[in-house]
Design an enzyme around this catalytic site. Structure first.
Site, PDB file in Angstrom:
ATOM      1  N   ASP A  12     -25.761  46.665  45.405  1.00 17.57           N
ATOM      2  CA  ASP A  12     -26.892  47.444  44.886  1.00 17.57           C
ATOM      3  C   ASP A  12     -26.936  47.424  43.359  1.00 17.57           C
ATOM      4  OD1 ASP A  12     -29.093  49.068  44.996  1.00 17.57           O
ATOM      5  OD2 ASP A  12     -27.968  50.922  45.211  1.00 17.57           O
ATOM      6  N   ASN A  14     -29.347  45.392  41.454  1.00 16.80           N
ATOM      7  CA  ASN A  14     -29.993  44.223  40.839  1.00 16.80           C
ATOM      8  C   ASN A  14     -31.265  44.598  40.086  1.00 16.80           C
ATOM      9  OD1 ASN A  14     -28.118  42.554  41.998  1.00 16.80           O
ATOM     10  ND2 ASN A  14     -29.475  41.780  43.602  1.00 16.80           N
ATOM     11  N   TRP A  17     -30.639  46.462  36.877  1.00 14.65           N
ATOM     12  CA  TRP A  17     -30.044  45.559  35.874  1.00 14.65           C
ATOM     13  C   TRP A  17     -31.133  44.676  35.267  1.00 14.65           C
ATOM     14  CZ3 TRP A  17     -29.635  40.595  34.330  1.00 14.65           C
ATOM     15  CH2 TRP A  17     -28.565  40.251  33.490  1.00 14.65           C
ATOM     16  N   ARG A  25     -37.302  43.034  37.548  1.00 15.13           N
ATOM     17  CA  ARG A  25     -36.376  43.282  38.661  1.00 15.13           C
ATOM     18  C   ARG A  25     -35.844  41.955  39.197  1.00 15.13           C
ATOM     19  NH1 ARG A  25     -35.877  47.773  41.439  1.00 15.13           N
ATOM     20  NH2 ARG A  25     -35.564  46.531  43.323  1.00 15.13           N
ATOM     21  N   HIS A  29     -32.073  40.093  40.436  1.00 21.43           N
ATOM     22  CA  HIS A  29     -31.682  39.414  41.682  1.00 21.43           C
ATOM     23  C   HIS A  29     -31.062  38.054  41.367  1.00 21.43           C
ATOM     24  CE1 HIS A  29     -33.333  42.538  44.113  1.00 21.43           C
ATOM     25  NE2 HIS A  29     -34.584  42.314  43.756  1.00 21.43           N
ATOM     26  N   SER A  57     -32.252  44.354  53.951  1.00 23.00           N
ATOM     27  CA  SER A  57     -32.268  45.280  55.089  1.00 23.00           C
ATOM     28  C   SER A  57     -33.640  45.266  55.765  1.00 23.00           C
ATOM     29  CB  SER A  57     -31.957  46.694  54.598  1.00 23.00           C
ATOM     30  OG  SER A  57     -33.055  47.202  53.876  1.00 23.00           O
ATOM     31  N   GLU A  59     -35.404  47.678  56.027  1.00 25.54           N
ATOM     32  CA  GLU A  59     -36.252  48.562  55.194  1.00 25.54           C
ATOM     33  C   GLU A  59     -36.749  47.845  53.929  1.00 25.54           C
ATOM     34  OE1 GLU A  59     -33.249  49.597  56.519  1.00 25.54           O
ATOM     35  OE2 GLU A  59     -34.256  50.713  58.113  1.00 25.54           O
ATOM     36  N   TRP A  61     -38.393  45.282  53.678  1.00 24.94           N
ATOM     37  CA  TRP A  61     -39.744  44.714  53.832  1.00 24.94           C
ATOM     38  C   TRP A  61     -40.801  45.583  53.163  1.00 24.94           C
ATOM     39  CZ3 TRP A  61     -39.920  39.855  55.164  1.00 24.94           C
ATOM     40  CH2 TRP A  61     -38.967  39.324  56.035  1.00 24.94           C
ATOM     41  N   ARG A  63     -40.798  46.478  50.185  1.00 19.07           N
ATOM     42  CA  ARG A  63     -40.915  46.111  48.755  1.00 19.07           C
ATOM     43  C   ARG A  63     -42.152  45.236  48.507  1.00 19.07           C
ATOM     44  NH1 ARG A  63     -34.950  45.596  46.131  1.00 19.07           N
ATOM     45  NH2 ARG A  63     -34.164  47.465  47.136  1.00 19.07           N
ATOM     46  N   LEU A 122     -12.695  31.292  55.333  1.00 18.11           N
ATOM     47  CA  LEU A 122     -13.375  32.575  55.107  1.00 18.11           C
ATOM     48  C   LEU A 122     -14.699  32.533  55.869  1.00 18.11           C
ATOM     49  CD1 LEU A 122     -14.025  35.214  53.388  1.00 18.11           C
ATOM     50  CD2 LEU A 122     -15.057  33.680  51.712  1.00 18.11           C
TER      51      LEU A 122
HETATM   52  C1  FPP Z   1     -30.126  45.637  46.077  1.00 18.23           C
HETATM   53  O1  FPP Z   1     -30.458  45.890  44.740  1.00 18.23           O
HETATM   54  C2  FPP Z   1     -30.103  44.199  46.304  1.00 18.23           C
HETATM   55  C3  FPP Z   1     -30.878  43.552  47.202  1.00 18.23           C
HETATM   56  C4  FPP Z   1     -31.852  44.243  48.078  1.00 18.23           C
HETATM   57  C5  FPP Z   1     -30.816  42.093  47.318  1.00 18.23           C
HETATM   58  C6  FPP Z   1     -29.449  41.483  47.224  1.00 18.23           C
HETATM   59  C7  FPP Z   1     -29.638  40.066  46.964  1.00 18.23           C
HETATM   60  C8  FPP Z   1     -28.881  39.289  46.168  1.00 18.23           C
HETATM   61  C9  FPP Z   1     -27.636  39.766  45.507  1.00 18.23           C
HETATM   62  C10 FPP Z   1     -29.287  37.898  45.877  1.00 18.23           C
HETATM   63  C11 FPP Z   1     -29.487  36.997  47.089  1.00 18.23           C
HETATM   64  C12 FPP Z   1     -28.259  36.808  47.876  1.00 18.23           C
HETATM   65  C13 FPP Z   1     -27.679  35.609  48.189  1.00 18.23           C
HETATM   66  C14 FPP Z   1     -26.540  35.660  49.116  1.00 18.23           C
HETATM   67  C15 FPP Z   1     -28.072  34.323  47.649  1.00 18.23           C
HETATM   68  P1  FPP Z   1     -31.802  46.661  44.411  1.00 18.23           P
HETATM   69  O2  FPP Z   1     -32.855  45.663  44.187  1.00 18.23           O
HETATM   70  O3  FPP Z   1     -32.063  47.668  45.477  1.00 18.23           O
HETATM   71  O4  FPP Z   1     -31.395  47.359  43.074  1.00 18.23           O
HETATM   72  P2  FPP Z   1     -31.925  48.746  42.492  1.00 18.23           P
HETATM   73  O5  FPP Z   1     -31.250  49.821  43.313  1.00 18.23           O
HETATM   74  O6  FPP Z   1     -31.423  48.730  41.089  1.00 18.23           O
HETATM   75  O7  FPP Z   1     -33.407  48.748  42.618  1.00 18.23           O
END
Ligand code: FPP
Length: 224
Positions: A12, A14, A17, A25, A29, A57, A59, A61, A63, A122
């Site tokens: 969580d 991305n 950040w 946003r 990612h 997730s 949920e 969708w 976004r 792994l």
């Molecule tokens: C949650 O952060 C992150 C996600 C919903 C996506 C995770 C995806 C990746 C790390 C990249 C793709 C993965 C691979 C394996 C190539 P958020 O967007 O909810 O962050 P926030 O809470 O700051 O809004």
């Protein structure tokens, strides 16, 4: 010292950040994928056998379409660029969740799983379009349909994680303390570490420190 076989991660932070550093946003990612790569390497070094990553997730969708498309494009290029390398490192990829994506992505996911299916170093379980509540409902339905008794053994056999041991450790980055419909059954006895750092800032040292602390915990599983 506690053995460690399975680490699950809620990646969580991305979006926050990306907004903070690049006013986007999606940039978060993109940076998050680099952390995924670092944590895969560190998992191999730590001799972890299963790494489960919550990437999307049921949920998520909700976004904006633009963000969803960006995430799936990232995933697609990650697989196209990295699957050969993962395969060479004897790493297996398994998808948790229902593959209801574009025909192209579904094919790529199936191909990647098939290619790496015999690998043993792994196993990366990538949770995509995954939701624990629907996983559980479907498992109960299958037990009922097969005229079996509702008990722990029969339920576990019908979860998407049926051949995977429960996580020893759950890490959630991003300074938020919730499970977000992730592995609700499987995490019943996992040790949980909430990390303040946002996922793109999380690094190998942070990961190793958590593992070191996890190893010191006395795990009782209800015993004393
Ligand atoms: C949650 O952060 C992150 C996600 C919903 C996506 C995770 C995806 C990746 C790390 C990249 C793709 C993965 C691979 C394996 C190539 P958020 O967007 O909810 O962050 P926030 O809470 O700051 O809004």
């Amino acid at each position: 010292m506690n053995p460690i076989k399975h680490v699950a991660i809620i990646m969580d932070g991305n979006g926050r950040w990306g907004l903070k550093h690049k006013n986007s946003r999606n940039a978060g990612h993109k940076e998050g994928v680099r952390t995924v790569e670092k944590i895969i390497k560190a998992s191999v070094k730590n001799k972890i056998k299963f790494l489960t990553l919550y990437a999307f997730s049921t949920e998520n969708w909700k976004r904006p379409k633009k963000e969803i498309n960006f995430l799936f494009n990232l995933l697609e290029s990650f697989l196209l660029n990295k699957i050969e390398d993962l395969h060479k490192q004897n790493i297996k990829l398994k998808i948790l969740g229902y593959k209801k994506f574009s025909l192209k992505l579904n094919k790529l996911l199936n191909k990647s799983e098939k290619k790496t299916s015999k690998n043993t170093k792994l196993q990366i379980n990538l949770a995509l379009n995954y939701g624990s509540k629907s996983e559980l409902i479907n498992a109960f339905k299958k037990v009922h349909k097969n005229n079996k008794r509702i008990n722990e053994k029969n339920l576990v056999k019908n979860l998407q994680t049926k051949d995977i041991p429960d996580p020893d450790l759950l890490i959630r980055t991003g300074n938020t303390k919730r499970l977000s419909n992730f592995l609700l059954w499987q995490l019943a006895y996992s040790e949980i570490f909430f990390e303040k750092k946002l996922w793109p800032d999380f690094n190998e040292k942070d990961y190793n420190d958590i593992i070191k602390n996890y190893k010191k915990i006395k795990r009782n599983f209800g015993n004393i």
